[in-house]
Design a protein around this motif. Structure first.
Motif, mmCIF file in Angstrom:
data_model
loop_
_atom_site.group_PDB
_atom_site.id
_atom_site.type_symbol
_atom_site.label_atom_id
_atom_site.label_comp_id
_atom_site.label_asym_id
_atom_site.label_seq_id
_atom_site.Cartn_x
_atom_site.Cartn_y
_atom_site.Cartn_z
ATOM 1 N N GLU A 33 6.149 7.113 7.008
ATOM 2 C CA GLU A 33 5.263 8.132 7.548
ATOM 3 C C GLU A 33 4.225 7.517 8.481
ATOM 4 O O GLU A 33 3.043 7.843 8.442
ATOM 5 C CB GLU A 33 4.578 8.901 6.407
ATOM 6 N N GLY A 34 4.696 6.617 9.347
ATOM 7 C CA GLY A 34 3.823 6.020 10.343
ATOM 8 C C GLY A 34 2.953 4.883 9.862
ATOM 9 O O GLY A 34 2.234 4.269 10.649
ATOM 10 N N GLU A 35 3.012 4.546 8.587
ATOM 11 C CA GLU A 35 2.192 3.479 8.026
ATOM 12 C C GLU A 35 3.076 2.285 7.677
ATOM 13 O O GLU A 35 4.126 2.430 7.072
ATOM 14 C CB GLU A 35 1.483 3.981 6.757
ATOM 15 N N ARG A 36 2.645 1.093 8.107
ATOM 16 C CA ARG A 36 3.396 -0.122 7.804
ATOM 17 C C ARG A 36 3.035 -0.621 6.423
ATOM 18 O O ARG A 36 1.858 -0.737 6.074
ATOM 19 C CB ARG A 36 3.095 -1.218 8.831
ATOM 20 N N ARG A 37 4.037 -0.915 5.609
ATOM 21 C CA ARG A 37 3.832 -1.391 4.248
ATOM 22 C C ARG A 37 4.742 -2.579 3.977
ATOM 23 O O ARG A 37 5.782 -2.719 4.596
ATOM 24 C CB ARG A 37 4.130 -0.277 3.241
ATOM 25 N N GLN A 46 1.769 5.423 -1.204
ATOM 26 C CA GLN A 46 1.244 6.728 -1.567
ATOM 27 C C GLN A 46 1.678 7.054 -2.991
ATOM 28 O O GLN A 46 2.845 6.999 -3.325
ATOM 29 C CB GLN A 46 1.790 7.784 -0.595
ATOM 30 N N THR A 60 0.862 -1.169 0.000
ATOM 31 C CA THR A 60 0.000 0.000 0.000
ATOM 32 C C THR A 60 0.894 1.214 0.000
ATOM 33 O O THR A 60 1.588 1.488 0.967
ATOM 34 C CB THR A 60 -0.886 0.013 1.248
ATOM 35 N N GLU A 76 10.108 6.475 0.108
ATOM 36 C CA GLU A 76 9.826 5.073 0.417
ATOM 37 C C GLU A 76 11.085 4.221 0.274
ATOM 38 O O GLU A 76 11.318 3.293 1.063
ATOM 39 C CB GLU A 76 8.724 4.546 -0.502
ATOM 40 N N SER A 87 8.121 0.905 7.641
ATOM 41 C CA SER A 87 7.250 1.985 8.106
ATOM 42 C C SER A 87 7.577 3.243 7.323
ATOM 43 O O SER A 87 8.727 3.687 7.300
ATOM 44 C CB SER A 87 7.461 2.231 9.605
#
Length: 497
Positions: free
Chosen positions: A118-122, A4, A2, A178, A116
Motif C-alpha cells: 500500500e505504498g509503504e516500504r517494509r 499494519q 513496520t 502483506e 511495498s
C-alpha cells in the motif's frame, strides 16, 4: 518490519512463510536425471532419486550456485561451510522415507527482503534459506480430485530430486495482503536472478503458519514486535498446497477468519496441518502439526560438508528489481508507478531500456508500460509470448516517433492487429491505409468541414469551445483517421480566427 495491525476485536494475526522454490537447473540436485517436465509419469527417474538401496547422491554444482545467488540477493549470511541432514518422515511421494535437506547449518541465514505494501516500504526478515530435494507429486483421482475425497492416489516420481530452495521468513506478516506483496516481490527477485521459471508447474509452493494472538498477551503496545512467549503459547495452523500469490491471500484470509470465529465463540484452535482446497475456497484438516523433534534430523552420511568459501565471492548477481526501479526513476524521470510496471519482469525492463535508448524515454514508457503491457494483459499474455517479435514493436514505436502514423491508429489498430493476427506493423499500415495524410490534404479537409457545418462554427464563435471537437471529428472522418487530432485542432482554430 513496520506492519499494519490487522485486528478483529482484540485479536492480532501473525503469519510466517515457508516458500519452496524450484531452482532452474538442467538436472536434479543429487543425480543426473533431467528436471524438464514431461507428460509421462516416472520417466525421469534413476536409482538415486527413487531411493533404491546402495544408490549414492552427488551434489549438483548449479544448484549451489543458484542458492548463493539467492543468498546475496536477500543480503543473507553465507557461511564458509554448511552441511546436509536427513529429515525423516513417511509419505508416498518420498521414496527414501527421508528427505535430504539442511538443518542447523543452512547455506543462507539472517537475510531480509524489502517490499511495498500500500505504498509503504517494509522489510521482512528471512530467518534462513536452505537447499533440499523435492519429493514426487501425487495425483488424486476421482471424488472431485481433492485429497480428502479422492477414490485413489497415483504417485509420479519425476519431480523427486528436483533442487529446492526453502525460504523461511520470520513471523513478520500481519495480514494476507502483506503476504501476497512479499511473494510478488520475491518472485521478481528470483526471476531477475535467472534461477527460477514462474511458468513451470509447481515452481513456487507456499506453506504458511498462521496464529491468532489476543492483544493482551503481547508485551508492550507494539503489535509488530511479538515476543517468543506469546508466539509459543499460541496454537498455529500450517496451511499447505498454496501455489500462487493470489491463492496465498485467499487461503490465509479464509484461515484467519476461521480461527478468529473459533476464538470469539470460545472454541480452541487446534495445532494442525491443513490443506488449501482451491476449488472450494476452504482449508481442510490433514493431520496434527508435526514438531521439529518428530522429524528426527541427523547428518547425511553420504554427503561431505559443503564449502563455498572462495567460490561464493566469484558468483555475481545482476541488478535487482528494487535497484532498477530507483535507477529508472532517476535516469529516465519516470514516476514510481511507471518504474514499477517497467521492472515487473526482467524481460520487460530490458525491452524498455532498448526502446528508451532509441526514442524519447517518456514515449517508450507509454508504449511499453501502458500500451503493450495493457494489450498483453487483456489477452492473458506475457511479454515472453512475443519475445521473437519485440523488434516489430520497436518498429511500431518508431513509426509513431517519426510521425508517420497517429498514436491512436498505432495503438488501436496496428498493435492489436499485430497481437491478434501476427502481421508486421508496416504491412498493417499499408493494408489499412493508415499512413498520415499530407498537410495539403488535411488543410483541405479542414476547410470542407468548416464549410459543411455552419451551425458548429456558429456555436464555436459564440463561445462554445466544445464545438471544435465536433469539427475535429468531421476532419478525422474525411481523412480516414490518418490525420493527427492535435494538429487538426490547431488548424481549425487558426482557420476560424
Amino acid at each position: 518490519m513496520t506492519a499494519q495491525t490487522v485486528q478483529q476485536g482484540d485479536l492480532v494475526t501473525v503469519i510466517g512463510l515457508e516458500v519452496h522454490v524450484q531452482l532452474e537447473t538442467d538436472t536434479k540436485i543429487f543425480c543426473g536425471c533431467a528436471t524438464e517436465q514431461t507428460d509421462e509419469p516416472n520417466e525421469n527417474v534413476c536409482p538415486v532419486c527413487l531411493g533404491l538401496p546402495g544408490a549414492l547422491p552427488v551434489l549438483n554444482e548449479a544448484a549451489v550456485e543458484a542458492a548463493v545467488k539467492i543468498g546475496k540477493a536477500i543480503d543473507a549470511d553465507i557461511p564458509e561451510e554448511t552441511r546436509f541432514h536427513r529429515k525423516n518422515y513417511y509419505y508416498p511421494d518420498l521414496p527414501k522415507n527421508f528427505q535430504i535437506t539442511q538443518y542447523d547449518e543452512p547455506i543462507c541465514a539472517d537475510g531480509e527482503l524489502e517490499v511495498s505494501v500500500e505504498g509503504e516500504r517494509r522489510t521482512v526478515a528471512i530467518e534462513r534459506a536452505h537447499l533440499e530435494e523435492d519429493p514426487g507429486s501425487l495425483q488424486h483421482v476421482g471424488g472431485g480430485g481433492g485429497i480428502d475425497s479422492a477414490e485413489y492416489t497415483l504417485v509420479d516420481y519425476n519431480r523427486a530430486g528436483t533442487p529446492l530452495m526453502e525460504i523461511v521468513t520470520a513471523p513478520d506478516f500481519r495480514s494476507p495482503a502483506e503476504v501476497r506483496a512479499f511473494l510478488a516481490e520475491l518472485e521478481e527477485v528470483l526471476e531477475y536472478l535467472g534461477v527460477f521459471d514462474a511458468e513451470r508447474d509447481g515452481s513456487l509452493r507456499i506453506d504458511a503458519n498462521l496464529s491468532i494472538i489476543p492483544e493482551e498477551e503481547i508485551d508492550g503496545d507494539d503489535t509488530d514486535e511479538i515476543g517468543m512467549d506469546a508466539l509459543e503459547a499460541a496454537n498455529r495452523t500450517e496451511v499447505k498446497n498454496i501455489s500462487s500469490h493470489k491463492g496465498a491471500e485467499k487461503a490465509l484470509a479464509y484461515e484467519e477468519t476461521r480461527q478468529k470465529n473459533a476464538i470469539q465463540r470460545g472454541r480452541a484452535v487446534e495445532q494442525e496441518t491443513r490443506h488449501w482446497d482451491e476449488s472450494r475456497g476452504i482449508t481442510v484438516s490433514m493431520r496434527s502439526k508435526e514438531e521439529e523433534k518428530d522429524y528426527r534430523y541427523f547428518e547425511e552420511a553420504d554427503l561431505p560438508p559443503l564449502r563455498v568459501s572462495g567460490w561464493k565471492d566469484e558468483i555475481a548477481i545482476p541488478e535487482l528489481p528494487s535497484a532498477r526501479r530507483e535507477r529508472f526513476q532517476a535516469e529516465y524521470g519516470l514516476s514510481e508507478e511507471a518504474a514499477s510496471k517497467l521492472t515487473s519482469t526482467k524481460q520487460v525492463a530490458d525491452f524498455y531500456e532498448d526502446v528508451a535508448g532509441e526514442f524519447d524515454p517518456d514515449l517508450a514508457a507509454t508504449w511499453v508500460a501502458d500500451n503493450l503491457l495493457g494489450e498483453l494483459n487483456y489477452r492473458d499474455m506475457e511479454i515472453t509470448d512475443i519475445a521473437g517479435r519485440l523488434e516489430e514493436v520497436s518498429r511500431l514505436v518508431e513509426l509513431v516517433a517519426e510521425d508517420e502514423i497517429t498514436a491512436k491508429n498505432a495503438r488501436e489498430t496496428v498493435l492489436r492487429s499485430m497481437l491478434d493476427d501476427g502481421a508486421a506493423p508496416d504491412e498493417i499500415v499499408e493494408q489499412e491505409g493508415l499512413g498520415k495524410t499530407g498537410e495539403d490534404e488535411v488543410q483541405q479537409a479542414v476547410v470542407e468541414a468548416i464549410d459543411e457545418n455552419p451551425d458548429a462554427v456558429d456555436d464555436y464563435e459564440s463561445g462554445d469551445d466544445g464545438a471544435i471537437n465536433f469539427l475535429v471529428g468531421q476532419v478525422m472522418q474525411k481523412t480516414g483517421g490518418s490525420a493527427d487530432p492535435g494538429d487538426v485542432n490547431q488548424l481549425l482554430r487558426a482557420e476560424l480566427e
